[in-house]
Scaffold this active site. Sequence first.
Site, PDB file in Angstrom:
ATOM      1  N   CYS A  10       0.843  -1.205   0.000  1.00  0.00           N
ATOM      2  CA  CYS A  10       0.000   0.000   0.000  1.00  0.00           C
ATOM      3  C   CYS A  10       0.874   1.250   0.000  1.00  0.00           C
ATOM      4  O   CYS A  10       1.442   1.625   1.034  1.00  0.00           O
ATOM      5  CB  CYS A  10      -0.906  -0.031   1.229  1.00  0.00           C
ATOM      6  SG  CYS A  10      -1.889   1.465   1.426  1.00  0.00           S
ATOM      7  N   CYS A  30      -0.302   4.059   2.264  1.00  0.00           N
ATOM      8  CA  CYS A  30      -0.045   3.818   3.691  1.00  0.00           C
ATOM      9  C   CYS A  30       1.430   4.043   4.030  1.00  0.00           C
ATOM     10  O   CYS A  30       1.755   4.617   5.067  1.00  0.00           O
ATOM     11  CB  CYS A  30      -0.410   2.393   4.081  1.00  0.00           C
ATOM     12  SG  CYS A  30      -2.021   1.845   3.500  1.00  0.00           S
ATOM     13  N   ASP A  31       2.325   3.565   3.179  1.00  0.00           N
ATOM     14  CA  ASP A  31       3.721   3.442   3.602  1.00  0.00           C
ATOM     15  C   ASP A  31       4.730   4.271   2.803  1.00  0.00           C
ATOM     16  O   ASP A  31       5.898   4.339   3.190  1.00  0.00           O
ATOM     17  CB  ASP A  31       4.137   1.959   3.524  1.00  0.00           C
ATOM     18  CG  ASP A  31       3.361   1.103   4.515  1.00  0.00           C
ATOM     19  OD1 ASP A  31       2.910   1.657   5.533  1.00  0.00           O
ATOM     20  OD2 ASP A  31       3.191  -0.099   4.262  1.00  0.00           O
TER      21      ASP A  31
HETATM   22  C1  LIG Z   1       0.184  -4.053   5.870  1.00  0.00           C
HETATM   23  C2  LIG Z   1      -0.955  -3.082   5.707  1.00  0.00           C
HETATM   24  C3  LIG Z   1      -0.810  -1.801   6.153  1.00  0.00           C
HETATM   25  C4  LIG Z   1      -1.846  -0.897   6.022  1.00  0.00           C
HETATM   26  N1  LIG Z   1      -1.683   0.360   6.494  1.00  0.00           N
HETATM   27  C5  LIG Z   1      -2.700   1.237   6.415  1.00  0.00           C
HETATM   28  C6  LIG Z   1      -2.569   2.547   6.936  1.00  0.00           C
HETATM   29  O1  LIG Z   1      -1.511   2.926   7.435  1.00  0.00           O
HETATM   30  N2  LIG Z   1      -3.653   3.366   6.841  1.00  0.00           N
HETATM   31  C7  LIG Z   1      -4.846   2.974   6.267  1.00  0.00           C
HETATM   32  O2  LIG Z   1      -5.803   3.751   6.254  1.00  0.00           O
HETATM   33  N3  LIG Z   1      -4.981   1.747   5.753  1.00  0.00           N
HETATM   34  C8  LIG Z   1      -3.951   0.874   5.809  1.00  0.00           C
HETATM   35  N4  LIG Z   1      -4.086  -0.372   5.270  1.00  0.00           N
HETATM   36  C9  LIG Z   1      -5.358  -0.714   4.589  1.00  0.00           C
HETATM   37  C10 LIG Z   1      -6.443  -1.059   5.628  1.00  0.00           C
HETATM   38  O3  LIG Z   1      -5.921  -1.987   6.539  1.00  0.00           O
HETATM   39  C11 LIG Z   1      -7.667  -1.629   4.952  1.00  0.00           C
HETATM   40  O4  LIG Z   1      -8.138  -0.733   3.970  1.00  0.00           O
HETATM   41  C12 LIG Z   1      -8.782  -1.865   5.970  1.00  0.00           C
HETATM   42  O5  LIG Z   1      -8.336  -2.702   7.006  1.00  0.00           O
HETATM   43  C13 LIG Z   1      -9.998  -2.503   5.313  1.00  0.00           C
HETATM   44  O6  LIG Z   1     -10.946  -2.698   6.307  1.00  0.00           O
HETATM   45  P1  LIG Z   1     -12.122  -3.757   6.164  1.00  0.00           P
HETATM   46  O7  LIG Z   1     -12.920  -3.623   7.412  1.00  0.00           O
HETATM   47  O8  LIG Z   1     -12.807  -3.594   4.883  1.00  0.00           O
HETATM   48  O9  LIG Z   1     -11.423  -5.182   6.076  1.00  0.00           O
HETATM   49  P2  LIG Z   1     -10.236  -5.913   6.822  1.00  0.00           P
HETATM   50  O10 LIG Z   1      -9.445  -5.011   7.666  1.00  0.00           O
HETATM   51  O11 LIG Z   1      -9.559  -6.692   5.752  1.00  0.00           O
HETATM   52  O12 LIG Z   1     -10.984  -6.923   7.787  1.00  0.00           O
HETATM   53  C14 LIG Z   1     -11.716  -7.999   7.263  1.00  0.00           C
HETATM   54  C15 LIG Z   1     -12.089  -8.920   8.375  1.00  0.00           C
HETATM   55  O13 LIG Z   1     -12.939  -9.945   7.867  1.00  0.00           O
HETATM   56  C16 LIG Z   1     -12.563 -11.177   8.433  1.00  0.00           C
HETATM   57  N5  LIG Z   1     -12.997 -12.240   7.538  1.00  0.00           N
HETATM   58  C17 LIG Z   1     -12.575 -12.524   6.278  1.00  0.00           C
HETATM   59  N6  LIG Z   1     -13.233 -13.599   5.799  1.00  0.00           N
HETATM   60  C18 LIG Z   1     -14.089 -13.984   6.777  1.00  0.00           C
HETATM   61  C19 LIG Z   1     -15.029 -15.048   6.898  1.00  0.00           C
HETATM   62  N7  LIG Z   1     -15.249 -15.921   5.903  1.00  0.00           N
HETATM   63  N8  LIG Z   1     -15.717 -15.168   8.058  1.00  0.00           N
HETATM   64  C20 LIG Z   1     -15.533 -14.293   9.082  1.00  0.00           C
HETATM   65  N9  LIG Z   1     -14.664 -13.265   9.013  1.00  0.00           N
HETATM   66  C21 LIG Z   1     -13.947 -13.128   7.880  1.00  0.00           C
HETATM   67  C22 LIG Z   1     -11.058 -11.076   8.595  1.00  0.00           C
HETATM   68  O14 LIG Z   1     -10.631 -11.984   9.576  1.00  0.00           O
HETATM   69  C23 LIG Z   1     -10.931  -9.630   9.052  1.00  0.00           C
HETATM   70  O15 LIG Z   1     -11.117  -9.543  10.424  1.00  0.00           O
HETATM   71  C24 LIG Z   1      -3.067  -1.293   5.397  1.00  0.00           C
HETATM   72  C25 LIG Z   1      -3.214  -2.599   4.929  1.00  0.00           C
HETATM   73  C26 LIG Z   1      -2.171  -3.493   5.092  1.00  0.00           C
HETATM   74  C27 LIG Z   1      -2.352  -4.893   4.600  1.00  0.00           C
END
Ligand SMILES: Cc1cc2nc3c(=O)[nH]c(=O)nc-3n(C[C@H](O)[C@H](O)[C@H](O)COP(=O)(O)OP(=O)(O)OC[C@H]3O[C@@H](n4cnc5c(N)ncnc54)[C@H](O)[C@@H]3O)c2cc1C
Length: 384
Positions: free
Chosen positions: A148, A151-152
Amino acid sequence: MTVHNVIIIGSGPAGYTAAIYLGRAGLHPALVTGALTPGGQLVNTTEVENFPGFPDGILGPDLMDAMRAQAERFGTEFIHEDVTSIEVVDGGDGGSADGTATGGIKRVTLESDDVLDARAVIVATGSSYRKLGVPGEEEYSGRGVSYCATCDGFFFKDKPIVVVGGGDSAFEEALYLTRFGSSVTLIHRRDSFRASAIMVERARANDKLTLLTDTIVTAIHGGNAGTGDAVAAGSVATSAGSPSANAVPSATSSLPASLTLNPIGGITLNTGKPADITLGGVTLPAAGSVTSIDIRNTVTGETGTLDTAAVFVAIGHSPATAFTGDVVRKDDDGYILVDGASTRTSTPGIFAAGDCVDRTYRQAISAAGMGCRAALDAQAYLTN
Ligand SMILES: Cc1cc2nc3c(=O)[nH]c(=O)nc-3n(C[C@H](O)[C@H](O)[C@H](O)COP(=O)(O)OP(=O)(O)OC[C@H]3O[C@@H](n4cnc5c(N)ncnc54)[C@H](O)[C@@H]3O)c2cc1C
């Protein structure tokens, strides 16, 4: 069997935010966290500097713990499992608490084969980035290997940066990273790009950006105090720029006797993201961070090494939506389709939010915002 008002699937920013809103609305949501990474993608990172409200930044796991505690405070019930399927089992009048909505009862099946019924479901299962699958990628993830740029990128000011990929996202990330890096090299395995012509043109016109085609990354190297990696012991650069694995390989011997690699590793872990440390006139690339990559030309077979402080992998994301089967409409890549700016899916009473819908923004704050919208959409569905 108990019929929940709402089941939220996923414990990232979208899921927790939806839970906070629904809990405060008195709807007692149940949240299935996912078995492997409760807290979502941010539990795999260190410093988050762009989530509003934290002027000094916050560690990803701490941010997610705080969101969970806030959801818990308003009565969310947590279920620590994976969901394996969703189906609509009652097409009749089970859609709302007062029986007026007609979306039917949704049945959520868990990995344990337990089932949960609900009037409404919010899918917030996020996405996962595709990985290169080369040695060093896991080891240096979050320590120079990133998925990302937004992010980084900031952490690699005046450092050489590599981007891997050939689509629009890779080009967007590479162009964005030219604001930070001393140079950006985009590496692509073919000689033609999937990216649009205009993106390629922009990249070619950018002095800081080099395109390296017909090339693959075969390994990522860095300094890692924990593994005894040869690079770790010798990764000392003589200037703040371009740390090189080969520069001054024996310089550790000229460091003060009291300096060992362990405290250096400690400093890196505490600051979270790679940062050079200057001691006694020499600059050490942060212990445990990327210093170089091995590359191979796919046509000639020629191999080489490229010094870099960061490798941004931009070869695509996969939304975690396979378990939804045909119950909601998705695009060809598996992203759940929603109705306009709402979070309504093709099935009444099923809503979707965050990175499992959003292929564009993919940020914690945008996922949280969408989680809020899903909660309000679900609330309207249940109470109107
Ligand atoms: C290494 C890294 C660094 C990042 N740094 C930043 C940053 O500095 N700033 C920023 O704004 N964004 C950052 N991001 C992006 C950010 O993390 C994501 O955009 C955000 O977390 C997305 O949120 P979400 O709730 O859609 O999904 P996610 O955070 O992906 O959460 C999805 C959840 O669903 C669960 N899940 C999946 N499948 C199932 C299933 N079948 N049954 C039950 N549960 C399930 C997973 O376990 C997880 O808990 C970063 C991403 C990464 C990978």
